[in-house]
Design a protein around this motif. Structure first.
Motif, PDB file in Angstrom:
ATOM      1  N   LEU A  52      55.463 -19.061  37.157  1.00  0.00           N
ATOM      2  CA  LEU A  52      56.334 -18.064  36.526  1.00  0.00           C
ATOM      3  C   LEU A  52      57.668 -18.643  36.049  1.00  0.00           C
ATOM      4  N   THR A  55      60.277 -17.394  33.020  1.00  0.00           N
ATOM      5  CA  THR A  55      59.931 -16.049  32.536  1.00  0.00           C
ATOM      6  C   THR A  55      60.930 -15.019  33.074  1.00  0.00           C
ATOM      7  N   TRP A  58      60.557 -14.563  36.770  1.00  0.00           N
ATOM      8  CA  TRP A  58      61.226 -15.616  37.548  1.00  0.00           C
ATOM      9  C   TRP A  58      62.725 -15.329  37.654  1.00  0.00           C
ATOM     10  N   TYR A 243      51.221 -13.505  44.058  1.00  0.00           N
ATOM     11  CA  TYR A 243      52.404 -12.792  43.542  1.00  0.00           C
ATOM     12  C   TYR A 243      52.817 -11.635  44.441  1.00  0.00           C
ATOM     13  N   GLY A 253      51.557 -10.684  37.299  1.00  0.00           N
ATOM     14  CA  GLY A 253      51.821 -12.097  37.532  1.00  0.00           C
ATOM     15  C   GLY A 253      50.888 -12.992  36.749  1.00  0.00           C
ATOM     16  N   THR A 256      51.598 -12.847  32.966  1.00  0.00           N
ATOM     17  CA  THR A 256      52.840 -13.567  32.668  1.00  0.00           C
ATOM     18  C   THR A 256      52.607 -15.078  32.720  1.00  0.00           C
ATOM     19  N   ALA A 257      51.901 -15.542  33.746  1.00  0.00           N
ATOM     20  CA  ALA A 257      51.641 -16.980  33.893  1.00  0.00           C
ATOM     21  C   ALA A 257      50.813 -17.520  32.726  1.00  0.00           C
ATOM     22  N   ASN A 260      52.848 -17.963  29.720  1.00  0.00           N
ATOM     23  CA  ASN A 260      54.092 -18.683  29.970  1.00  0.00           C
ATOM     24  C   ASN A 260      54.020 -20.103  29.388  1.00  0.00           C
TER      25      ASN A 260
END
Length: 302
Positions: A52, A55, A58, A243, A253, A256-257, A260
């Motif tokens: 993360l 982002t 994070w 997460y 999570g 997003t990952a 990313n």
């Protein structure tokens, strides 16, 4: 009656690796102080290697939560690595079953299996010691992977082993001497890096030797097989449930990952040593290109 074996290039390599294994190996039960206290404030992975990092999710985390997320990501990588090694041991046993056990090649394969048994135990103990659950891969992938020892053979089998081992190796090499990282994690990384170097040499030579014998149709299958497995390898490292440790919904999570750029760049960086070798050997080809790109090991346009 004494039997004299003809020493081939394969045998020469195996004999050298057997000598190395006899001279340089660790016993994690003896060489790691499992009772030593964890050091408060030390990290489990470098922050820029978190899935993360960079982002908005994070940015919302406190320094303590970032360390906690890294701890769970490390446990996920370790227990997924354990799962990879169990699959590897199955594949190596299948190979040894069909070989002459008096050859150095078969004996090194057995030695590698012994190494992987110790590594699997070491990863399990580390995950337990840092207080994390057993993550490993998601259940669907765990079931699908049961087919891997059957559908994967030849150069793709050893190539897939190299992807799993060398991606993990690059992450571990970076962290094993970094003072930011927990001493326990650094020692586990150091042991794995040292012993995996022999396994990498063994597998690379098997890829090169095997590819030289294949026709066009078989090469296409090998290219598709290794790309598909490599896609699952990179997607398996971070279990969605990590997460939850910092109050992030698993689906959020994961999404997003995967989107990313920093995480994608980390996977690509971790594959920088193995991908040129696989390309030169002929294992990266059109049949597998979509899966290579989805794995983040092969950038778009290549």
């Amino acid at each position: 009656m004494t039997r004299t074996l003809k020493v081939t290039d394969r045998e020469t390599t195996a004999q050298r690796l057997l000598k190395s294994a006899a001279n340089k190996f660790y016993d994690p039960d003896v060489d790691i102080d499992w009772d030593a206290p964890l050091v408060e404030g030390k990290r489990y992975i470098l922050p820029e290697r978190s899935s993360l990092y960079g982002t908005p999710l994070w940015d919302r985390l406190s320094p303590e939560q970032r360390i906690e997320l890294g701890k769970h990501e490390m446990a996920s990588i370790a227990t997924t690595g354990l799962w990879f090694e169990i699959l590897l041991m199955q594949m190596l046993l299948k190979e040894v079953y069909e070989q002459d056990p008096t050859t150095a090649h078969a004996q090194f394969a057995l030695t590698e299996i012994a190494d992987e048994c110790r590594h699997s135990t070491m990863f399990a103990r580390m995950s337990a010691r840092i207080g994390c659950p057993t993550y490993g891969p998601v259940p669907v992938l765990r079931q699908v992977a049961k087919l891997m020892p059957t559908i994967s053979y030849g150069p793709a089998r050893y190539g897939a082993i190299l992807v799993a081992e060398e991606v993990l190796d690059r992450l571990q090499r970076e962290q094993m001497n970094d003072d930011q990282i927990q001493p326990l994690v650094r020692m586990v990384n150091r042991i794995h890096v040292l012993e995996e170097a022999r396994h990498v040499t063994f597998a690379r030579e098997e890829v090169t030797r095997g590819m030289a014998k294949l026709g066009r149709a078989e090469i296409a299958y090998q290219q598709f097989s290794i790309a598909l497995i490599s896609y699952f390898v990179t997607r398996a490292f971070i279990n969605p449930n990590v997460y939850k440790a910092v109050g992030i919904r698993p689906r959020e999570g994961v999404e997003t990952a995967l989107n990313n750029p920093h995480w994608r760049a980390t996977i690509a960086w971790a594959g920088e040593k193995i991908m040129p070798f696989l390309q030169e050997s002929g294992l990266v080809g059109l049949p597998g290109k979509p899966f290579w790109r989805k794995s983040f090991l092969l950038p778009e346009g290549k």
